[in-house]
Design an enzyme around this catalytic site. Structure first.
Site, PDB file in Angstrom:
ATOM      1  N   GLY A 152       5.137   5.330   7.497  1.00 49.52           N
ATOM      2  CA  GLY A 152       5.325   4.245   6.524  1.00 49.52           C
ATOM      3  C   GLY A 152       6.203   4.678   5.358  1.00 49.52           C
ATOM      4  CG  ASP A 187      -8.066  -0.993  -6.099  1.00 45.56           C
ATOM      5  OD1 ASP A 187      -7.482  -1.573  -5.153  1.00 45.56           O
ATOM      6  OD2 ASP A 187      -7.840  -1.263  -7.308  1.00 45.56           O
ATOM      7  CD  GLU A 188      -6.567  -5.118  -2.421  1.00 44.87           C
ATOM      8  OE1 GLU A 188      -6.885  -6.000  -1.618  1.00 44.87           O
ATOM      9  OE2 GLU A 188      -5.466  -5.082  -3.002  1.00 44.87           O
ATOM     10  CE  LYS A 230      -5.078   1.009   3.693  1.00 43.39           C
ATOM     11  NZ  LYS A 230      -3.970   1.849   4.258  1.00 43.39           N
TER      12      LYS A 230
HETATM   13  P1  NAD Z   1       4.472  -1.555   2.317  1.00 42.85           P
HETATM   14  O1  NAD Z   1       4.033  -2.778   3.027  1.00 42.85           O
HETATM   15  O2  NAD Z   1       5.550  -1.647   1.274  1.00 42.85           O
HETATM   16  O3  NAD Z   1       4.973  -0.458   3.378  1.00 42.85           O
HETATM   17  C1  NAD Z   1       4.329  -0.235   4.597  1.00 42.85           C
HETATM   18  C2  NAD Z   1       5.304   0.554   5.483  1.00 42.85           C
HETATM   19  O4  NAD Z   1       4.627   0.845   6.706  1.00 42.85           O
HETATM   20  C3  NAD Z   1       6.566  -0.212   5.843  1.00 42.85           C
HETATM   21  O5  NAD Z   1       7.678   0.633   5.729  1.00 42.85           O
HETATM   22  C4  NAD Z   1       6.350  -0.629   7.290  1.00 42.85           C
HETATM   23  O6  NAD Z   1       7.531  -0.763   8.029  1.00 42.85           O
HETATM   24  C5  NAD Z   1       5.489   0.520   7.785  1.00 42.85           C
HETATM   25  N1  NAD Z   1       4.643   0.165   8.929  1.00 42.85           N
HETATM   26  C6  NAD Z   1       3.857  -0.931   9.067  1.00 42.85           C
HETATM   27  N2  NAD Z   1       3.237  -0.898  10.261  1.00 42.85           N
HETATM   28  C7  NAD Z   1       3.623   0.250  10.875  1.00 42.85           C
HETATM   29  C8  NAD Z   1       3.307   0.850  12.110  1.00 42.85           C
HETATM   30  N3  NAD Z   1       2.463   0.259  12.976  1.00 42.85           N
HETATM   31  N4  NAD Z   1       3.874   2.029  12.412  1.00 42.85           N
HETATM   32  C9  NAD Z   1       4.737   2.632  11.561  1.00 42.85           C
HETATM   33  N5  NAD Z   1       5.084   2.103  10.368  1.00 42.85           N
HETATM   34  C10 NAD Z   1       4.521   0.924  10.030  1.00 42.85           C
HETATM   35  O7  NAD Z   1       3.156  -0.916   1.722  1.00 42.85           O
HETATM   36  P2  NAD Z   1       2.928  -0.100   0.368  1.00 42.85           P
HETATM   37  O8  NAD Z   1       2.667  -1.055  -0.730  1.00 42.85           O
HETATM   38  O9  NAD Z   1       3.993   0.923   0.227  1.00 42.85           O
HETATM   39  O10 NAD Z   1       1.546   0.598   0.721  1.00 42.85           O
HETATM   40  C11 NAD Z   1       1.526   1.890   1.336  1.00 42.85           C
HETATM   41  C12 NAD Z   1       0.097   2.278   1.586  1.00 42.85           C
HETATM   42  O11 NAD Z   1      -0.614   2.288   0.349  1.00 42.85           O
HETATM   43  C13 NAD Z   1      -0.661   1.301   2.494  1.00 42.85           C
HETATM   44  O12 NAD Z   1      -1.497   2.058   3.334  1.00 42.85           O
HETATM   45  C14 NAD Z   1      -1.475   0.454   1.537  1.00 42.85           C
HETATM   46  O13 NAD Z   1      -2.653   0.011   2.156  1.00 42.85           O
HETATM   47  C15 NAD Z   1      -1.769   1.462   0.442  1.00 42.85           C
HETATM   48  N6  NAD Z   1      -1.974   0.912  -0.909  1.00 42.85           N
HETATM   49  C16 NAD Z   1      -1.065   0.051  -1.448  1.00 42.85           C
HETATM   50  C17 NAD Z   1      -1.261  -0.418  -2.750  1.00 42.85           C
HETATM   51  C18 NAD Z   1      -0.275  -1.369  -3.396  1.00 42.85           C
HETATM   52  O14 NAD Z   1      -0.585  -1.923  -4.458  1.00 42.85           O
HETATM   53  N7  NAD Z   1       0.918  -1.569  -2.846  1.00 42.85           N
HETATM   54  C19 NAD Z   1      -2.375  -0.026  -3.463  1.00 42.85           C
HETATM   55  C20 NAD Z   1      -3.292   0.867  -2.878  1.00 42.85           C
HETATM   56  C21 NAD Z   1      -3.065   1.333  -1.594  1.00 42.85           C
HETATM   57  P1  TYD Z   2      -1.087  -9.053  -4.919  1.00 41.84           P
HETATM   58  O1  TYD Z   2       0.168  -8.551  -5.538  1.00 41.84           O
HETATM   59  O2  TYD Z   2      -1.001  -9.846  -3.672  1.00 41.84           O
HETATM   60  O3  TYD Z   2      -2.049  -7.794  -4.752  1.00 41.84           O
HETATM   61  P2  TYD Z   2      -3.613  -7.748  -4.301  1.00 41.84           P
HETATM   62  O4  TYD Z   2      -3.993  -9.019  -3.678  1.00 41.84           O
HETATM   63  O5  TYD Z   2      -3.583  -6.639  -3.316  1.00 41.84           O
HETATM   64  O6  TYD Z   2      -4.374  -7.432  -5.546  1.00 41.84           O
HETATM   65  O7  TYD Z   2      -1.858  -9.959  -5.975  1.00 41.84           O
HETATM   66  C1  TYD Z   2      -2.203  -9.468  -7.244  1.00 41.84           C
HETATM   67  C2  TYD Z   2      -2.975 -10.565  -7.946  1.00 41.84           C
HETATM   68  O8  TYD Z   2      -2.091 -11.679  -8.163  1.00 41.84           O
HETATM   69  C3  TYD Z   2      -4.122 -11.104  -7.129  1.00 41.84           C
HETATM   70  O9  TYD Z   2      -5.191 -11.461  -8.003  1.00 41.84           O
HETATM   71  C4  TYD Z   2      -3.548 -12.372  -6.488  1.00 41.84           C
HETATM   72  C5  TYD Z   2      -2.573 -12.853  -7.535  1.00 41.84           C
HETATM   73  N1  TYD Z   2      -1.397 -13.591  -7.019  1.00 41.84           N
HETATM   74  C6  TYD Z   2      -1.077 -14.854  -7.525  1.00 41.84           C
HETATM   75  O10 TYD Z   2      -1.764 -15.373  -8.426  1.00 41.84           O
HETATM   76  N2  TYD Z   2      -0.001 -15.504  -7.016  1.00 41.84           N
HETATM   77  C7  TYD Z   2       0.764 -14.977  -6.021  1.00 41.84           C
HETATM   78  O11 TYD Z   2       1.742 -15.629  -5.579  1.00 41.84           O
HETATM   79  C8  TYD Z   2       0.445 -13.671  -5.531  1.00 41.84           C
HETATM   80  C9  TYD Z   2       1.264 -13.036  -4.443  1.00 41.84           C
HETATM   81  C10 TYD Z   2      -0.647 -13.013  -6.063  1.00 41.84           C
END
Ligand code: NAD
Ligand code: TYD
Length: 362
Positions: A16, A146-147, A173
């Site tokens: 990823g 954290d979700e 997750k």
């Molecule tokens: P993202 O969606 O931006 O990136 C996910 C990446 O994984 C992409 O490049 C996608 O092509 C790749 N991918 C998806 N399915 C795949 C598969 N089957 N095989 C190989 N590659 C695959 O996600 P992100 O926001 O960068 O999140 C990264 C990690 O962090 C995730 O595990 C997510 O659950 C975790 N996370 C994200 C957040 C957040 O706020 N973004 C917070 C806490 C944890």
């Molecule tokens: P999001 O960025 O989807 O992250 P997560 O659901 O993983 O926390 O959303 C952050 C917060 O914003 C969440 O409470 C949902 C809200 N939200 C909106 O109100 N409007 C939107 O269009 C989106 C994408 C999220």
């Protein structure tokens, strides 16, 4: 990324690594020029973008330590040979958007659960080779969220609190990280888990709250705020999230889980207010729309366990938000190319009826 002079794990498989946080991790590790090499395995789903690694690929010294492979973590044939040649696997690969998990949960189970299983099985085979003295056993770091704690009405979640995931995304997750932990308990695999909070910063896919609202506001489009907009999230800057993962990779104890909090709790309304002020756009763009089903009201974590491991976040929230807004202003080609094609169908499906039935936000 990590404070150690000589990194423990020199050859990394980053799954990823073309996504939001994974690409930041890859860019930051390579920019350290400490000799570590990275193989990225990424399926390049709608959320993956090789351009996210362009800064590293443009630098010959860094590019020489980076290999990019398009492939699926749920494909054992793709995964096994790659795990065989690294010291550690850092698994960022996931379907990551809650709203998409509500529309179509299956892809989440495939990648966030079965994909983790395939990676763990490959690590188990390498651990067996290590037992025969053929190599050192690889470490496996599972990037979680954290979700998994579910909605936290008050207080802060600690690592040993009950997991109560409530969306298909967070349930998948939770399953992935529990499976990883089970491989530590059952097979003695060297597993660590991180649970990061809501992350923000450059290269964030525009489906998520902060980049969606920045890019819509730049184009004077409506900002669909779910429900009453009083849900609370704790925001963590992407480089701090990637840095904390690097720190846990180097210093975390096998079998342990670490909360990575941002300590920047805000309501969604507060976030929108700050973004609009920075962009010089009016509040009249904001529309209250039908809420997300099962919408978690609040996430908050205690991350003193990570602090005791020696990690401190560096980015103050105001500076991080300013840097993020500037990045989206200056990199319009990046997000405009994403906001086309598949995006348009997704946006209609997710928002058309909601916006049609929306009301003014006061
Ligand atoms: P993202 O969606 O931006 O990136 C996910 C990446 O994984 C992409 O490049 C996608 O092509 C790749 N991918 C998806 N399915 C795949 C598969 N089957 N095989 C190989 N590659 C695959 O996600 P992100 O926001 O960068 O999140 C990264 C990690 O962090 C995730 O595990 C997510 O659950 C975790 N996370 C994200 C957040 C957040 O706020 N973004 C917070 C806490 C944890
Ligand atoms: P999001 O960025 O989807 O992250 P997560 O659901 O993983 O926390 O959303 C952050 C917060 O914003 C969440 O409470 C949902 C809200 N939200 C909106 O109100 N409007 C939107 O269009 C989106 C994408 C999220």
């Amino acid at each position: 990324m990590s404070d150690s002079i000589e990194p423990r794990f020199r050859r990394l498989l980053v799954t990823g690594g073309a996504g939001f946080i994974g690409s930041c991790f890859v860019r930051d590790v390579l920019a350290r020029r400490d000799g570590r090499s990275i193989t990225v395995l990424d399926k390049l789903t709608y959320a993956g973008n090789r351009v996210n690694l362009a800064p590293a690929e443009a630098d010959p010294e860094q590019a020489a330590r980076l290999r990019f492979i398009v492939g699926d973590i749920a494909d054992p044939a793709a995964v096994a040979p790659l795990v065989a040649e690294v010291d550690a696997v850092v698994n960022f690969a996931a379907e990551s958007h809650v709203d998409r998990s509500i529309l179509d949960p299956e892809a989440f189970l495939r990648t966030d659960v079965m994909g983790v299983h395939v990676l763990l099985e490959a690590c188990r085979a390498e651990r067996d080779r290590a037992a025969k003295g053929l190599r050192a056993a690889p470490r496996f770091l599972q990037v979680s969220t954290d979700e998994v704690y579910g909605s936290v009405e008050s207080g802060e979640s600690r690592e040993d609190d009950r997991l109560e995931p409530r969306s298909p995304y967070s349930a998948a997750k939770a399953a992935g990280e529990l499976l990883a932990r089970s491989y530590f308990v059952t097979y003695g695999l060297d597993v660590v888990v991180t649970r990061g909070s809501n992350t923000y910063g450059p290269y964030h896919h525009p489906e998520k709250l902060i980049p969606l609202f920045i890019t819509n506001a730049i184009d004077d489009q409506q900002l669909p705020l779910y429900g009453d907009g009083l849900q609370r999230r704790d925001w963590l800057y992407v480089a701090d999230h990637a840095g904390a993962i690097g720190h846990v990779l180097e210093h975390g104890a096998a079998g342990e889980t670490y909360n990575l909090a941002g300590n920047n709790e805000r309501t969604n309304r507060e976030i929108v207010t700050e973004l609009l002020a920075r962009l010089g756009k009016p509040w009249s763009l904001v529309r209250l729309v039908e809420d997300r089903p099962g919408h978690d009201r609040r996430y908050a974590m205690d991350s003193s366990k990570l602090a005791a491991l020696g990690w401190t976040n560096k980015m103050p929230f105001g500076d991080g938000l300013a840097a993020t807004v500037d990045w989206y202003r200056q990199n319009q080609d990046w997000w405009r190319s994403i906001k086309s094609g598949e995006w348009e169908a997704y946006y209609r499906r997710q928002y058309a009826a909601r916006l049609a039935g929306s009301r003014e936000a006061t």
